[in-house]
Design an enzyme around this catalytic site. Structure first.
Site, PDB file in Angstrom:
ATOM      1  N   ARG A   1      14.034 -38.253  19.220  1.00  0.00           N
ATOM      2  CA  ARG A   1      14.073 -36.967  19.546  1.00  0.00           C
ATOM      3  C   ARG A   1      13.301 -35.925  18.475  1.00  0.00           C
ATOM      4  NH1 ARG A   1      17.543 -36.284  24.210  1.00  0.00           N
ATOM      5  NH2 ARG A   1      16.264 -34.532  24.648  1.00  0.00           N
ATOM      6  N   PRO A   2      12.143 -36.218  17.770  1.00  0.00           N
ATOM      7  CA  PRO A   2      11.628 -35.417  16.800  1.00  0.00           C
ATOM      8  C   PRO A   2      11.284 -33.851  17.269  1.00  0.00           C
ATOM      9  CG  PRO A   2       9.943 -36.941  17.610  1.00  0.00           C
ATOM     10  CD  PRO A   2      11.476 -37.341  18.239  1.00  0.00           C
ATOM     11  N   ILE A   3      11.331 -32.951  16.478  1.00  0.00           N
ATOM     12  CA  ILE A   3      10.789 -31.676  16.609  1.00  0.00           C
ATOM     13  C   ILE A   3       9.565 -31.020  16.168  1.00  0.00           C
ATOM     14  CG2 ILE A   3      13.331 -30.966  17.358  1.00  0.00           C
ATOM     15  CD1 ILE A   3      13.254 -29.583  14.677  1.00  0.00           C
ATOM     16  N   ASP A   4       8.794 -32.142  15.732  1.00  0.00           N
ATOM     17  CA  ASP A   4       7.424 -31.883  14.923  1.00  0.00           C
ATOM     18  C   ASP A   4       6.551 -30.854  15.904  1.00  0.00           C
ATOM     19  OD1 ASP A   4       7.395 -34.206  16.538  1.00  0.00           O
ATOM     20  OD2 ASP A   4       5.382 -34.448  16.266  1.00  0.00           O
ATOM     21  N   LEU A   5       6.625 -31.041  16.917  1.00  0.00           N
ATOM     22  CA  LEU A   5       5.582 -30.251  18.130  1.00  0.00           C
ATOM     23  C   LEU A   5       6.235 -28.886  17.857  1.00  0.00           C
ATOM     24  CD1 LEU A   5       5.084 -32.694  20.901  1.00  0.00           C
ATOM     25  CD2 LEU A   5       3.651 -32.304  19.071  1.00  0.00           C
TER      26      LEU A   5
ATOM     27  N   ILE B   1       8.489 -42.002  28.418  1.00  0.00           N
ATOM     28  CA  ILE B   1       8.920 -40.870  27.684  1.00  0.00           C
ATOM     29  C   ILE B   1       9.598 -41.121  26.600  1.00  0.00           C
ATOM     30  CG2 ILE B   1       9.822 -38.427  27.978  1.00  0.00           C
ATOM     31  CD1 ILE B   1       7.324 -38.993  29.914  1.00  0.00           C
TER      32      ILE B   1
ATOM     33  N   CYS C   1      19.422 -39.036  19.550  1.00  0.00           N
ATOM     34  CA  CYS C   1      20.518 -38.945  20.123  1.00  0.00           C
ATOM     35  C   CYS C   1      20.474 -40.426  20.821  1.00  0.00           C
ATOM     36  CB  CYS C   1      20.635 -38.097  21.397  1.00  0.00           C
ATOM     37  SG  CYS C   1      19.406 -38.298  22.544  1.00  0.00           S
TER      38      CYS C   1
ATOM     39  N   ARG D   1      21.656 -31.480  20.504  1.00  0.00           N
ATOM     40  CA  ARG D   1      20.448 -31.234  20.029  1.00  0.00           C
ATOM     41  C   ARG D   1      19.425 -30.091  20.673  1.00  0.00           C
ATOM     42  NH1 ARG D   1      16.083 -32.804  21.825  1.00  0.00           N
ATOM     43  NH2 ARG D   1      15.189 -33.253  19.884  1.00  0.00           N
TER      44      ARG D   1
ATOM     45  N   LYS E   1      21.190 -27.623  34.632  1.00  0.00           N
ATOM     46  CA  LYS E   1      21.665 -27.592  33.333  1.00  0.00           C
ATOM     47  C   LYS E   1      20.475 -27.234  32.277  1.00  0.00           C
ATOM     48  CE  LYS E   1      21.636 -31.709  30.868  1.00  0.00           C
ATOM     49  NZ  LYS E   1      20.831 -31.776  29.911  1.00  0.00           N
ATOM     50  N   ASN E   2      19.077 -27.925  32.784  1.00  0.00           N
ATOM     51  CA  ASN E   2      18.012 -27.854  31.727  1.00  0.00           C
ATOM     52  C   ASN E   2      17.165 -26.664  32.245  1.00  0.00           C
ATOM     53  OD1 ASN E   2      18.831 -30.216  30.837  1.00  0.00           O
ATOM     54  ND2 ASN E   2      17.286 -31.128  31.918  1.00  0.00           N
TER      55      ASN E   2
ATOM     56  N   ASP F   1      14.838 -38.444  33.732  1.00  0.00           N
ATOM     57  CA  ASP F   1      16.024 -38.401  33.621  1.00  0.00           C
ATOM     58  C   ASP F   1      16.715 -39.182  34.606  1.00  0.00           C
ATOM     59  OD1 ASP F   1      16.391 -35.089  32.573  1.00  0.00           O
ATOM     60  OD2 ASP F   1      15.978 -36.889  31.492  1.00  0.00           O
TER      61      ASP F   1
ATOM     62  N   ARG G   1      28.794 -33.664  30.092  1.00  0.00           N
ATOM     63  CA  ARG G   1      27.934 -32.735  29.442  1.00  0.00           C
ATOM     64  C   ARG G   1      26.940 -32.340  30.584  1.00  0.00           C
ATOM     65  NH1 ARG G   1      25.082 -34.510  24.047  1.00  0.00           N
ATOM     66  NH2 ARG G   1      24.198 -32.562  24.628  1.00  0.00           N
TER      67      ARG G   1
HETATM   68  C1  EPZ Z   1      13.908 -32.158  28.111  1.00  0.00           C
HETATM   69  O1  EPZ Z   1      14.095 -32.537  26.908  1.00  0.00           O
HETATM   70  C2  EPZ Z   1      15.045 -32.506  28.697  1.00  0.00           C
HETATM   71  N1  EPZ Z   1      16.224 -31.674  28.089  1.00  0.00           N
HETATM   72  C3  EPZ Z   1      15.489 -34.024  28.933  1.00  0.00           C
HETATM   73  O2  EPZ Z   1      16.541 -33.969  29.699  1.00  0.00           O
HETATM   74  C4  EPZ Z   1      14.536 -34.274  29.661  1.00  0.00           C
HETATM   75  O3  EPZ Z   1      14.420 -35.905  29.668  1.00  0.00           O
HETATM   76  C5  EPZ Z   1      13.146 -34.365  28.811  1.00  0.00           C
HETATM   77  O4  EPZ Z   1      12.849 -32.758  28.583  1.00  0.00           O
HETATM   78  C6  EPZ Z   1      11.961 -34.968  29.481  1.00  0.00           C
HETATM   79  O5  EPZ Z   1      11.681 -34.191  30.757  1.00  0.00           O
HETATM   80  C7  EPZ Z   1      16.501 -30.272  28.244  1.00  0.00           C
HETATM   81  O6  EPZ Z   1      15.601 -29.642  28.964  1.00  0.00           O
HETATM   82  C8  EPZ Z   1      17.800 -29.879  27.680  1.00  0.00           C
HETATM   83  P1  EPZ Z   1      10.576 -33.503  25.381  1.00  0.00           P
HETATM   84  P2  EPZ Z   1      13.278 -32.541  25.444  1.00  0.00           P
HETATM   85  O7  EPZ Z   1      10.412 -32.632  24.189  1.00  0.00           O
HETATM   86  O8  EPZ Z   1      12.664 -30.782  25.595  1.00  0.00           O
HETATM   87  C9  EPZ Z   1       8.775 -36.248  22.208  1.00  0.00           C
HETATM   88  C10 EPZ Z   1      18.651 -34.599  30.383  1.00  0.00           C
HETATM   89  O9  EPZ Z   1      19.304 -35.741  30.516  1.00  0.00           O
HETATM   90  N2  EPZ Z   1       8.613 -35.179  21.120  1.00  0.00           N
HETATM   91  O10 EPZ Z   1       9.800 -32.980  26.788  1.00  0.00           O
HETATM   92  O11 EPZ Z   1      13.827 -32.838  24.399  1.00  0.00           O
HETATM   93  C11 EPZ Z   1      10.115 -36.933  22.469  1.00  0.00           C
HETATM   94  O12 EPZ Z   1      10.594 -37.641  21.370  1.00  0.00           O
HETATM   95  C12 EPZ Z   1      17.764 -34.699  29.087  1.00  0.00           C
HETATM   96  O13 EPZ Z   1      19.011 -33.742  30.988  1.00  0.00           O
HETATM   97  C13 EPZ Z   1       7.977 -35.416  20.122  1.00  0.00           C
HETATM   98  O14 EPZ Z   1       7.353 -36.386  19.824  1.00  0.00           O
HETATM   99  O15 EPZ Z   1      12.120 -33.430  25.994  1.00  0.00           O
HETATM  100  C14 EPZ Z   1      10.166 -37.681  23.923  1.00  0.00           C
HETATM  101  O16 EPZ Z   1       9.669 -38.905  23.571  1.00  0.00           O
HETATM  102  C15 EPZ Z   1      17.593 -35.840  28.403  1.00  0.00           C
HETATM  103  N3  EPZ Z   1       7.928 -34.265  19.415  1.00  0.00           N
HETATM  104  C16 EPZ Z   1       9.041 -36.655  24.626  1.00  0.00           C
HETATM  105  O17 EPZ Z   1       8.456 -35.937  23.516  1.00  0.00           O
HETATM  106  C17 EPZ Z   1       8.523 -33.284  19.855  1.00  0.00           C
HETATM  107  O18 EPZ Z   1       8.489 -31.957  18.924  1.00  0.00           O
HETATM  108  C18 EPZ Z   1       9.530 -35.836  25.657  1.00  0.00           C
HETATM  109  O19 EPZ Z   1      10.384 -34.882  25.080  1.00  0.00           O
HETATM  110  C19 EPZ Z   1       9.212 -33.036  20.749  1.00  0.00           C
HETATM  111  C20 EPZ Z   1       9.203 -34.137  21.797  1.00  0.00           C
END
Ligand code: EPZ
Length: 421
Positions: A121-125, A326, A116, A92, A22-23, A304, A396
Site C-alpha cells: 500500500r505505498p503512497i508514492d503517487l 490490483i 496492511c 491507512r 464506507k469508501n 474488493d 471495520r
Molecule cells: C481504495 O484503496 C479502497 N479503499 C480499497 O478498498 C480498494 O480496494 C482500492 O481503492 C481499489 O479499488 C478506500 O477507498 C478507503 P488504490 P486505495 O490507491 O485508495 C497501488 C476495502 O476493502 N498504489 O487504488 O488504497 C496500491 O499499492 C479497501 O474497502 C501505488 O502503487 O487503493 C495498489 O496496488 C481495500 N502507489 C493499487 O495501486 C500509490 O501511491 C490500487 O491502490 C497508491 C496506490
C-alpha cells in the site's frame, strides 16, 4: 477477542437494506475540513472506520455530533494539522486527511500509513502529485511533513488510476489558484460521490467517473448537507451470500449501476437477477457454474469482491480461475478456506479454484476485511459449525453485519472469547 460462531447449511431467504458506502464516507468526512464550517451527512455507515475518522477530526480540533440518522461535523475550529501516528497505523486510509489539510491550511504532518493485510500500500503517487502542486514534502523517521505558501493548479498524470491518490489530489486542489487536471484518474463511483459533495459545497470539479478530472480552484466553500451513496461492495457481498447457498435475496436501497461487472458474473454463474430501481432480486441455481474473473480498476471487476467471489466459487461445478491484478497479497484468506475443505491453489496473481461438493465447519481466522467476509460466506454454506477469530477486521467495513445475516436466515452469533468461560 471477538469471534463469530456460524452453524452452516441454513436456507438463505429474505431482504437486506444496504448501508452507506464506507469508501465514499471516508473521503467525504475528510473533505469537511475544506469549508471550516458545518456539514450534515446522512447515510454514514456506523462502522469502525468511520468512528476512526471522527476520532481524528476531534483530535484536529473538529467537533462531531451524532444524531439518530445524521452526523453533524463542525470544522470551524480545526487548529492542528498532524494526523496522530497511532491512528494512521490503525487505519491507512486516514492518509485522505492529507489532501484536505494541505488544501485548506497548506500544511499536514502524517506518518507512512504502512502496509496492511493485502499489500504494501505505498503512497508514492499521492506524494509525487502533491509535489507537482508545489507542495514541499520532507520525510524523517517515518514522518512526512507537507507544506507550501500556496497551491498552484497543475496537470497531473497518474501512473496508475489510484483511488486514494485521485481523491487526495482533488481535495488539495479545491481551493488552489488556477486549474488542476488529472489524467488517468480513478473512475470509481465513490469519486463521483466525492465530486457531487464538493460541488454542493461550492467547489468546481468536473469529470469524476471518467479518467480526466478538472478542478477549478475556488475561494470559498459553504455549509451543506449530503446523503452518502449506498455501499456497492456490501451489495455484492449479500448477493454472493444468496448465490453461494442456493438461496434467494432482495437487496434494497442500493444502486445496481455501481456493480454491473459483479451482476454480469453472477448471471454467468447461473443466478437469475431482476433489477427494479434501487432493488436487486437474486435467485440462485442449485449449483453455480465455474467462471473466470480478473480484477481491474473501475469499471472492471472490483478487487474488493475478489475474495468473496472466490469463496463462492469453491462450491461451483468445475474449475474457476481468478486473477488479482490490483493488490499483490490479497489471497491470504485462501489458507483458511482450504482448512474448510476448499480446493484452491495459488500461482502468483492467479488462484485456481476446483469446485468441491462440500465445505466443512472448522476453527479459522479472518485475515483482513474482505477476506474475513469470504470466510463468513463459506461458513454459512459449510456442513457443521465454524468459529471465526479476529472478526474485528469485518466490523471495520460492515454495519450491523450479523443482524443483517440473521434476518436472511443465517445462524450466526457474535461472541467475545475473553468473556467466555
Ligand atoms: C481504495 O484503496 C479502497 N479503499 C480499497 O478498498 C480498494 O480496494 C482500492 O481503492 C481499489 O479499488 C478506500 O477507498 C478507503 P488504490 P486505495 O490507491 O485508495 C497501488 C476495502 O476493502 N498504489 O487504488 O488504497 C496500491 O499499492 C479497501 O474497502 C501505488 O502503487 O487503493 C495498489 O496496488 C481495500 N502507489 C493499487 O495501486 C500509490 O501511491 C490500487 O491502490 C497508491 C496506490
Amino acid at each position: 477477542m471477538l469471534e463469530y460462531i456460524i452453524k452452516g447449511s441454513k436456507k438463505i431467504q429474505g431482504e437486506v437494506n444496504i448501508s452507506g458506502s464506507k469508501n465514499s464516507a471516508l473521503p467525504i468526512i475528510a473533505a469537511t475540513i475544506l469549508n471550516a464550517g458545518k456539514t450534515t451527512l446522512y447515510n454514514v455507515p456506523n462502522i469502525h472506520d468511520t468512528k476512526m475518522m471522527f476520532e481524528i477530526l476531534n483530535k484536529l480540533g473538529g467537533k462531531v455530533n451524532k444524531k439518530a440518522n445524521k452526523i453533524i461535523i463542525d470544522t470551524s475550529n480545526i487548529d492542528k494539522y498532524e494526523i496522530p501516528e497511532e491512528l494512521m497505523r490503525q487505519m491507512r486510509s486516514s492518509v485522505i486527511f492529507a489532501g484536505s489539510l494541505i488544501g485548506k491550511y497548506k500544511k499536514a504532518i502524517f506518518s507512512y500509513p504502512g502496509g496492511c493485510d493485502i499489500g504494501t500500500r505505498p503512497i508514492d503517487l499521492h506524494l509525487k502529485s502533491f509535489e507537482k502542486l508545489g507542495i514541499n514534502i520532507t520525510k524523517n523517521y517515518g514522518n512526512i511533513t507537507c507544506n507550501c505558501d500556496k497551491i498552484i493548479g497543475e496537470k497531473i498524470n497518474l501512473d496508475f488510476p489510484s483511488v486514494g491518490a485521485t481523491e487526495n489530489i482533488i481535495l488539495a486542489a479545491i481551493l488552489a489558484e488556477g486549474t488542476t487536471k488529472i489524467e488517468n484518474a480513478a473512475r470509481e463511483p465513490e469519486i463521483v460521490d466525492l465530486q457531487n459533495f464538493l460541488n454542493k459545497m461550492g467547489a468546481n470539479v468536473k469529470g469524476a467517473g471518467t479518467s480526466q478530472i478538472i478542478i477549478e480552484g475556488v475561494k470559498k466553500l459553504k455549509d451543506v448537507s449530503y446523503n452518502i451513496m449506498p455501499d456497492r461492495i456490501e451489495t455484492g457481498t449479500f448477493l454472493c451470500v444468496a448465490a453461494m447457498s442456493g438461496g434467494e435475496i432482495i437487496v434494497k436501497n442500493t444502486n445496481s449501476n455501481h456493480i454491473i461487472p459483479v451482476i454480469d458474473k453472477l448471471e454467468e454463474a447461473g443466478c437469475k437477477i431482476d433489477i427494479q430501481n434501487s432493488k436487486i432480486e437474486l435467485k440462485a441455481p442449485k449449483k453455480l457454474k465455474a467462471i473466470n474473473i480478473k480484477t481491474m480498476p473501475y469499471p472492471g471487476f472490483p478487487t474488493d469482491m475478489q475474495q468473496i467471489f472466490a469463496s463462492m466459487l469453491t462450491l461451483a461445478k468445475g474449475t474457476s480461475i481468478v486473477v488479482e491484478n490490483i493488490f499483490e497479497n490479497r489471497y491470504k484468506y485462501t489458507q483458511e478456506l482450504i482448512r474448510m475443505g476448499a480446493k484452491i491453489s495459488i500461482e502468483g496473481k492467479t488462484a485456481i479454484i476446483k469446485g468441491t461438493r462440500r465445505l466443512y465447519g472448522a476453527n479459522v481466522k479472518a485475515t483482513d476485511l474482505r477476506g474475513g467476509v469470504a470466510i463468513v460466506i463459506a461458513a454459512i454454506c459449510a456442513k457443521g459449525t465454524t468459529r471465526i477469530e479476529n472478526i474485528e477486521y469485518i466490523l471495520r467495513g460492515y454495519e450491523k453485519f450479523e443482524q443483517k445475516l440473521q434476518n436472511i436466515g443465517v445462524d450466526i452469533e457474535l461472541v467475545n472469547s475473553k468473556l467466555e468461560k
